[in-house]
Each structure stands twice: as structure tokens, then as C-alpha cells.
Scaffold this active site. Structure first.
Site, PDB file in Angstrom:
ATOM      1  N   TYR A 165       0.808  -1.219   0.000  1.00  0.00           N
ATOM      2  CA  TYR A 165       0.000   0.000   0.000  1.00  0.00           C
ATOM      3  C   TYR A 165       0.842   1.271   0.000  1.00  0.00           C
ATOM      4  O   TYR A 165       0.704   2.119  -0.893  1.00  0.00           O
ATOM      5  CB  TYR A 165      -0.965   0.017   1.188  1.00  0.00           C
ATOM      6  N   LYS A 169       1.501   4.199  -3.127  1.00  0.00           N
ATOM      7  CA  LYS A 169       1.268   5.637  -3.052  1.00  0.00           C
ATOM      8  C   LYS A 169       2.555   6.414  -3.360  1.00  0.00           C
ATOM      9  O   LYS A 169       2.489   7.525  -3.907  1.00  0.00           O
ATOM     10  CB  LYS A 169       0.718   6.014  -1.683  1.00  0.00           C
TER      11      LYS A 169
END
Length: 240
Positions: A165, A169
Site C-alpha cells: 500500500y 502511493k
């Protein structure tokens, strides 16, 4: 003045829905990008019940080339230009995510939505945005994508390391910089809503959805003199 138009992906709940609400209240014509028609219809009806009739559903699944292309064709029949694109759709993947034991499939699933999905949607809708006098793109990121914060032991979330995750980003942030460089007549920024209580984190965040949506709305509404190629949150500039 002609009403501004905005497309928000992943907008049937959470921060996306609240962003839609705030922009609709500000007078924007909002297209709720949702992959599920029933949930999308329910979200639109919710906002209509609040008196926000300047909201429409746009079916779009960011992981599908066919769906994104169809969404572009559908929207092009409704409007002649798009002023704002908010790439909000994202997934965390299974949590926790230890680096050495997280399955490769988790990496693929997370990147497919958080990185490739953003690139897919942006590439499709930029032609419709070129007709805008002030086109803006907001890529909804996270402070978990900040390499600077992750290497600072005093940061409040220093212990929160994720295999897929956070790095997705970071990749999105890099994409934002490259996109802003290429689209010199656009304002393109990565915006971090902060740790917001939504289904995304089992409502464990310490910010409300109203607070989380606020910086997204702020950078969606900037004018031609506003910043581009930036990484922002409600406390200002976030270190890359």
C-alpha cells in the site's frame, strides 16, 4: 459563469462521497464515478435527498480498460469539457503487509487500482479536460507514501510499514510529478487526506470524512495561479 464539472472515482462512500458533497455544495456539477450501479444510485439519491441535484452517476471500473473507455464515451455525450478529475479510488490490500510474507498477488491487486487505475483513467479523460480553461487533477495519496516521513523515527506513523500500500502511493506520487511536467497547462497535485475514519481502515482513523475531504476539495478548486507537482495535506506540504 459556467458551472464547473468534476469527476470523482470511488465516490459512492467515504472520502469520495464527502468530497462530492462538498464540491456539490460549492456549486460544482459532480459526476460520481462508481463501479457498482446499485451503490452508485444509492449515493446519488442520498445527495439528491440533501438538495444536491447537481450530482450524476458515471459507471466506471478503474481496473478495466473497457469500462474506463465506455465511461469516457458516456461522459463526452453529457458535457463538452471536464474541469476537474479526482483520482480517489484506492484499496489498501490485506493488512498487515509484512514485506517478506505478503503474497505477490497482493502487490498486483493494490498497484492495479492505486497506480495503474489512476494512469488508465487519467489517460482516458485528459482529452476531455483539454477543453477546460483551468483543468485540475487531484491524485488522492497518503502520507504512507512519503519516503521522507517513513525514514523519520519521530513521525507518528513511523511503525506503520506496508509492503504494497505505502509503496503504491509512493509510485502514485512519482507519477503525479511526471504528469504535472507533461501537462504544463494543468494543475496536477497529490493530496493526502490523512488518517480518516472510513471503511478503508475499519473506521479507526482520527479524522472525520469532512476533515479528510477538505484538502482534496481545496486543491480541486485552485485557479491557474495555484501550485502544481505538489504533495499536500491539510497541514501544508508533505515531504516526498
Amino acid at each position: 459563469m459556467e458551472k464547473q464539472t468534476v469527476l470523482i472515482t470511488g465516490a459512492n462512500k467515504g472520502i469520495g462521497l464527502e468530497t462530492a458533497r462538498q464540491l456539490a455544495n460549492a456549486g460544482y456539477h459532480v459526476f460520481l464515478g462508481c463501479r457498482d450501479k446499485q451503490r452508485g444510485d444509492e449515493a446519488v439519491q442520498l445527495l439528491h435527498n440533501e438538495g444536491l441535484n447537481n450530482v450524476e452517476l458515471l459507471l466506471i471500473d478503474v481496473v478495466s480498460d473497457q469500462s474506463v473507455q465506455q465511461a469516457y464515451e458516456d461522459l463526452s455525450k453529457r458535457i463538452d469539457h471536464l474541469d476537474v478529475l479526482i483520482n480517489n479510488a484506492g484499496i489498501p490490500g490485506s493488512i498487515p503487509q509484512p514485506v517478506l510474507s505478503t503474497p505477490i498477488e497482493t502487490y498486483k491487486d493494490v498497484y492495479e487500482v492505486n497506480v495503474f487505475g489512476v494512469a488508465r483513467v487519467t489517460k482516458a479523460f485528459v482529452p476531455l479536460m483539454q477543453a477546460s480553461a483551468n483543468p485540475r487533477i487531484v491524485n488522492v495519496t497518503s502520507d504512507l507514501g512519503s519516503l521522507g516521513l517513513h525514514t523519520d523515527p519521530t513521525w507518528r506513523h513511523y511503525e506503520v510499514k506496508t509492503a504494497a500500500y505505502g509503496p503504491s502511493k509512493s509510485a502514485l506520487n512519482g507519477y503525479t510529478i511526471a504528469l504535472a511536467y507533461e501537462l504544463k497547462n494543468f494543475r496536477v497535485n497529490a493530496v493526502n487526506p490523512g488518517y480518516t475514519a472510513t471503511d478503508f481502515n475499519n473506521n479507526q482513523g482520527y479524522k472525520t470524512v469532512q476533515e479528510g475531504a477538505a484538502p482534496i476539495v481545496k486543491y480541486a478548486m485552485i485557479d491557474n495561479d495555484g501550485p502544481t507537482a505538489g504533495y499536500f495535506s491539510d497541514y501544508g506540504v508533505t515531504p516526498w
